[in-house]
Design an enzyme around this catalytic site. Structure first.
Site, PDB file in Angstrom:
ATOM      1  N   ASP A   1      44.150  20.274  52.321  1.00  0.00           N
ATOM      2  CA  ASP A   1      43.809  19.727  51.316  1.00  0.00           C
ATOM      3  C   ASP A   1      43.946  20.370  49.816  1.00  0.00           C
ATOM      4  OD1 ASP A   1      42.323  17.002  50.900  1.00  0.00           O
ATOM      5  OD2 ASP A   1      40.852  18.519  50.033  1.00  0.00           O
TER       6      ASP A   1
ATOM      7  N   GLU B   1      51.214  34.052  63.424  1.00  0.00           N
ATOM      8  CA  GLU B   1      50.780  34.620  64.676  1.00  0.00           C
ATOM      9  C   GLU B   1      50.716  33.907  65.979  1.00  0.00           C
ATOM     10  OE1 GLU B   1      46.753  35.384  63.822  1.00  0.00           O
ATOM     11  OE2 GLU B   1      47.124  36.896  61.693  1.00  0.00           O
TER      12      GLU B   1
HETATM   13  C1  GLC Z   1      42.413  15.083  48.771  1.00  0.00           C
HETATM   14  C2  GLC Z   1      42.126  14.340  49.867  1.00  0.00           C
HETATM   15  C3  GLC Z   1      41.204  13.173  49.273  1.00  0.00           C
HETATM   16  C4  GLC Z   1      39.780  13.829  48.954  1.00  0.00           C
HETATM   17  C5  GLC Z   1      40.152  14.930  47.805  1.00  0.00           C
HETATM   18  C6  GLC Z   1      38.862  16.105  47.679  1.00  0.00           C
HETATM   19  O1  GLC Z   1      42.919  14.813  47.492  1.00  0.00           O
HETATM   20  O2  GLC Z   1      43.273  13.531  50.315  1.00  0.00           O
HETATM   21  O3  GLC Z   1      40.687  12.209  49.975  1.00  0.00           O
HETATM   22  O4  GLC Z   1      38.848  13.230  48.371  1.00  0.00           O
HETATM   23  O5  GLC Z   1      41.305  15.895  48.362  1.00  0.00           O
HETATM   24  O6  GLC Z   1      38.650  16.771  49.018  1.00  0.00           O
END
Ligand code: GLC
Length: 585
Positions: free
Chosen positions: A238, A298
């Site tokens: 993310d 790893e």
């Molecule tokens: C990313 C995710 C989204 C989330 C954001 C904060 O963009 O895909 O859904 O709200 O990160 O974590």
């Protein structure tokens, strides 16, 4: 090697030849290079909304396990599961309070182990969604940081700063939250007085971690190993472009001027783009990419895909150099409308820039943050991503969106490299475009006081068995954390299973042919000799993929018809507007 100049040696080995010769096979999955992720089809599950195993209206891991056979039948290689970790659910699980446990909403660690085992039996890998840019404000480290006070090592885990102004009453800089409003919140210190501010690029419940602190880096090494040891095939990472903030946290420049005039982003060099925004895509983030990669190395056969919203694609490609991520989501492709010239440009550019660094491109049209593509394509003027569609917004043309959306999927799934499918897409599921305010959960809705309705419309639970209950079989009780629109009954899986011409059967067919003819590892070239003014054509491993953007129907070239979005094509013999056909030459 600078971030914008891929190594010449890599360029020579990997660059795809778009003129008609074969690509280097090393880019894709082959016998010599069996890395599965190079050519895989990955299906995104949003656990809240895929399938509910216990009838409480919230999807869960047992629900996913139960429905795995349907995904095996669809023909996917792997599942990316959006977050299921312990979380107060302020941003639907992207606010993690314990990275090494499952939220009771979704089940237990034992359920995760069962899921991995059962998926493995069916030949499906499980990819975990890691959220390293920020934690929840309920994470024990953030609670400790609040308690420990300014200057403490606990505060150093996050981005605390004193405010500006006489009494620190102004935020430390002008950064804005992605979800609206300022990106800082002031806390009350233990003595009851207003104190420091902490940074949150997203919601105030999602404090940014301090990645300059080695303790944060060490902590995530441990988190990665925890899930890899449990059998995760890898990670979707993310906000992979956001972890490093420029030293000194300078203001975002309000207007960029260069040589006396403002430059648009499209005119900027990569260096200028890095300069422009001090919290996106900073050069030092590549060190973190490499660190993650070392941990993955790893283990055997694992991969990670970065959510790196950095443009242009040439810049994004620096995230997938050989010692960094395996893949990134190709958001340039996702943002391309159903337009012949624009699709030609983005595919050509993607194959070039990712090929230059030895990475296959990925292809994606929908996910849990954007308006579902069959709905997007039902507009002439596409609504802004992230803003969402509500009952007061202009409504899409459903039939147009279905036609274009299916044609776009068939165009995409013929391309070589990795492909992503978002749950429900295989049913042609549209966005819920009239969801009432009372149901909104996306923090964007609250932080903008409803001005941007947000992303809930693409996150509605998916329909399995038409009419069995209120949620069309999503749960056994009919309960559903967001209500489905009436149209979901029509799109339910049970109404499409075995029905010729349905979107579900189309996807199954496309994925089957893609697999059987190794199109994911294919030998791509544009095929101008099959094009006229209305159409776009390419050939991949001997399959001609032809799309008609209209307005006139075109005669279909000779050859065996492998798949088509136009159900009556064999009878009509002409490919109509907004249709795609696959032909074996
Ligand atoms: C990313 C995710 C989204 C989330 C954001 C904060 O963009 O895909 O859904 O709200 O990160 O974590």
């Amino acid at each position: 090697m600078s971030s914008s100049q891929p190594d010449e040696r890599i360029r020579r080995v990997f660059a795809p030849n778009l003129g008609g010769m074969s690509n280097s096979p090393i880019l894709y999955q082959t016998k010599e290079n069996p890395e599965w992720w190079r050519s895989s089809v990955i299906y995104q599950i949003y656990p809240r909304s895929f399938a509910d195993g216990n009838g409480d209206g919230m999807g869960d891991l047992k629900g996913i396990e139960k429905r795995l056979p349907a995904l095996a039948e669809l023909g996917i290689d792997a599942i990316w599961c959006s977050p299921f970790f312990k979380s107060p659910q302020k941003d639907a699980g992207y606010d993690v309070s314990d990275y090494k446990d499952i939220d009771p909403l979704f089940g237990t660690l034992a359920d995760f182990d069962d899921l991995v085992k059962e998926a493995d039996r069916l030949g499906i890998k499980i990819i975990v969604d890691l959220v390293p840019n920020h934690s929840s404000d309920q994470h024990e480290f953030f609670k400790a940081a609040l308690a420990a006070g300014p200057g403490s090592p606990e505060r150093e885990m996050y981005m605390f700063r004193d405010g500006k102004g006489e009494n620190g009453e102004l935020p430390p800089n002008n950064w804005e939250s992605v979800f609206g409003g300022i990106a800082w919140t002031r806390i009350t210190e233990a003595d009851g007085k207003p104190g420091q501010w902490y940074l949150h690029i997203f919601d105030s419940s999602q404090p940014d971690l301090n990645w300059d602190n080695p303790k944060v880096r060490d902590m995530f090494d441990g988190v990665l190993r925890f899930w890899l040891d449990r059998g995760a095939a890898g990670f979707r990472i993310d906000v992979a472009h956001g972890m490093i903030k420029r030293a000194g946290l300078p203001d975002v420049a309000v207007a960029d001027s260069h040589m006396g005039g403002a430059k648009s982003e499209a005119q900027m060099t990569i260096r200028e783009l890095e300069e422009k925004n001090p919290f996106w895509g900073q050069p030092e983030v590549h060190e973190i990419n490499r660190r993650f990669r070392k941990v993955l190395n790893e283990y055997e056969g694992r991969a990670m895909c970065g959510e790196a919203w950095v443009m242009p694609l040439e810049r994004m490609a620096t995230w997938v150099r050989p010692d960094e991520y395996h893949q990134t989501f190709n958001f340039g492709y996702l943002e391309t409308p159903w337009n012949k010239e624009k699709l030609h440009k983005v595919v050509t550019e993607s194959l070039k820039v990712f090929g230059d660094v030895g990475a296959p491109s990925t292809w994606v049209l929908s996910n849990h943050d954007v308006i579902r593509h069959v709905t997007r394509m039902g507009y002439d003027q596409i609504p802004k991503q992230g803003d969402g569609i509500g009952p007061n917004s202009p409504q899409p043309d459903e039939a147009l969106g279905q036609r274009r959306g299916r044609a776009a999927s068939a165009f995409m799934l013929g391309l070589p490299g990795g492909a992503y499918i978002y749950q429900g897409e295989e049913l042609g599921l549209p966005e819920h475009t009239t969801l009432g305010e009372a149901y909104r959960e996306d923090p964007t809705f609250f932080r903008t006081k409803g001005e941007r309705v947000g992303r809930d419309g693409c996150r509605v639970p998916i329909p399995w068995e038409a009419g069995v209950n209120e949620s069309n079989g999503f749960s056994s009780t009919g309960a559903s954390w967001l209500p489905q629109p009436d149209s979901y009954k029509k799109y339910a899986r049970s109404n499409q299973e075995g029905v010729a011409g349905s979107t579900l059967e189309l996807y199954k067919r496309l994925l089957k042919v893609r697999r059987e003819l190794s199109m994911g590892a294919g030998n791509f070239r544009w095929a101008p000799e099959y094009q006229d003014g209305n159409t776009l054509a390419y050939i991949n491993n001997g399959v001609l993929v032809l799309s008609n953007f209209g307005p006139d129907a075109v005669v279909v070239p000779a050859g065996e018809m492998l798949a088509t979005t136009q159900h009556d094509l064999l009878i009509e013999g002409e490919l109509e507007i907004d249709q795609t056909v696959w032909i074996k030459l």
